[in-house]
Motif scaffolding. Structure first.
Motif, short mmCIF file in Angstrom:
data_model
loop_
_atom_site.label_atom_id
_atom_site.label_comp_id
_atom_site.label_asym_id
_atom_site.label_seq_id
_atom_site.Cartn_x
_atom_site.Cartn_y
_atom_site.Cartn_z
N LEU A 161 -0.56 -2.65 -7.05
CA LEU A 161 -0.14 -1.68 -5.78
C LEU A 161 -1.42 -0.93 -5.74
O LEU A 161 -2.22 -0.34 -6.42
CB LEU A 161 0.94 -0.76 -6.60
N VAL A 162 -1.70 -0.67 -4.32
CA VAL A 162 -2.65 -0.01 -4.01
C VAL A 162 -2.30 1.24 -3.44
O VAL A 162 -1.67 1.50 -2.60
CB VAL A 162 -3.31 -0.72 -2.78
N LEU A 163 -2.71 2.69 -4.30
CA LEU A 163 -2.58 3.92 -3.91
C LEU A 163 -3.50 4.42 -2.92
O LEU A 163 -4.83 4.33 -3.25
CB LEU A 163 -2.39 4.69 -4.96
N VAL A 164 -3.36 5.13 -1.77
CA VAL A 164 -4.15 5.52 -0.87
C VAL A 164 -3.86 7.09 -0.82
O VAL A 164 -2.68 7.53 -0.51
CB VAL A 164 -3.81 5.08 0.34
N ARG A 165 -4.91 7.78 -1.05
CA ARG A 165 -4.83 9.24 -1.17
C ARG A 165 -5.70 9.98 -0.07
O ARG A 165 -6.92 10.30 -0.40
CB ARG A 165 -5.02 9.74 -2.52
N PRO A 166 -5.03 10.25 1.04
CA PRO A 166 -6.15 10.70 2.04
C PRO A 166 -6.11 12.65 1.75
O PRO A 166 -5.14 13.05 1.27
CB PRO A 166 -5.39 10.48 3.34
N ARG A 167 -7.28 12.93 2.17
CA ARG A 167 -7.57 14.51 2.12
C ARG A 167 -6.37 15.20 2.79
O ARG A 167 -6.05 16.26 2.45
CB ARG A 167 -8.88 14.79 2.41
N LEU A 191 0.71 -1.14 -0.06
CA LEU A 191 -0.06 0.16 0.04
C LEU A 191 0.96 1.32 0.16
O LEU A 191 1.76 1.33 0.76
CB LEU A 191 -0.62 -0.12 1.13
N TRP A 192 0.68 2.38 -0.76
CA TRP A 192 1.31 3.36 -1.04
C TRP A 192 0.44 4.69 -0.64
O TRP A 192 -0.38 5.01 -1.35
CB TRP A 192 1.76 3.57 -2.64
N LEU A 193 0.74 5.19 0.84
CA LEU A 193 -0.02 6.32 1.09
C LEU A 193 0.65 7.58 0.64
O LEU A 193 1.81 7.71 1.00
CB LEU A 193 -0.14 6.17 2.68
N VAL A 194 -0.23 8.13 -0.38
CA VAL A 194 0.55 9.46 -0.98
C VAL A 194 -0.18 10.79 -0.24
O VAL A 194 -1.19 10.84 -0.01
CB VAL A 194 0.11 9.40 -2.38
N LEU A 195 0.68 11.49 0.32
CA LEU A 195 0.39 12.70 0.98
C LEU A 195 1.01 13.92 0.28
O LEU A 195 2.32 14.15 0.61
CB LEU A 195 0.97 12.46 2.46
#
Length: 160
Positions: A111-117, A88-92
């Motif tokens: 690949l799982v991209l995670v894009r939090p606000r 999991l790739w958390l993009v900030l």
């Protein structure tokens, strides 16, 4: 009773008769090797204790821009995928370069991209992702932004 035919068994028998049964004992098993995740960079893995990044632990990479941290994370992600694990790739606030990821061997389909606000959502997502054990590797890209935005109020709202 006949004497043992194996030379080692004969020696053990002789020593125990002369010095007692506790004179010879089995050596204890070695401690379990630490579980590590190879980074995919052979020289770095050889330098790291255990041959890679420790599994089940937080590993923080620090450095100046363009020092290679993203490349290192991409290599570890590709290695994790080759070993059958999920990344999991958390993009900030930073961008994710799919071309660079493919060049390092990352399979974009899995690949799982995670894009939090924002930082509060990032913390809540991280808590859920880590607790759910959904991935073998979680990369937080742009963590410096998360650190800047953290405050007691942010932390409080993230875990309500």
């Amino acid at each position: 009773m006949s004497a043992p035919t194996d030379p080692l068994a004969a020696l053990v028998s002789t020593v125990q008769r002369r010095w007692g049964p506790s004179a010879l004992q089995r050596a204890p098993s070695p401690p379990a090797a630490p579980r590590t995740l190879a980074t995919g960079i052979a020289a770095l893995d050889a330098w790291l204790p255990g041959g890679g990044l420790p599994r089940g632990a937080l590993t923080e990479g620090c450095g100046t821009p363009t020092c290679g941290l993203t490349t290192l994370a991409l290599c570890a992600a590709a290695r994790t995928q080759r070993d059958g694990g999920r990344t999991l790739w958390l993009v900030l606030g930073s961008s994710f370069d799919p071309y660079a990821a493919e060049r390092q061997g990352v399979t974009l389909d899995t690949l799982v991209l995670v894009r939090p606000r924002d930082a509060a959502e990032a913390l809540a997502l991280l808590d859920e992702l880590i607790g759910g054990r959904a991935a073998r590797l979680i990369v937080v890209s742009g963590a410096e932004r998360l650190a800047r935005e953290l405050s007691p109020a942010t932390l409080d709202s993230a875990f309500r």
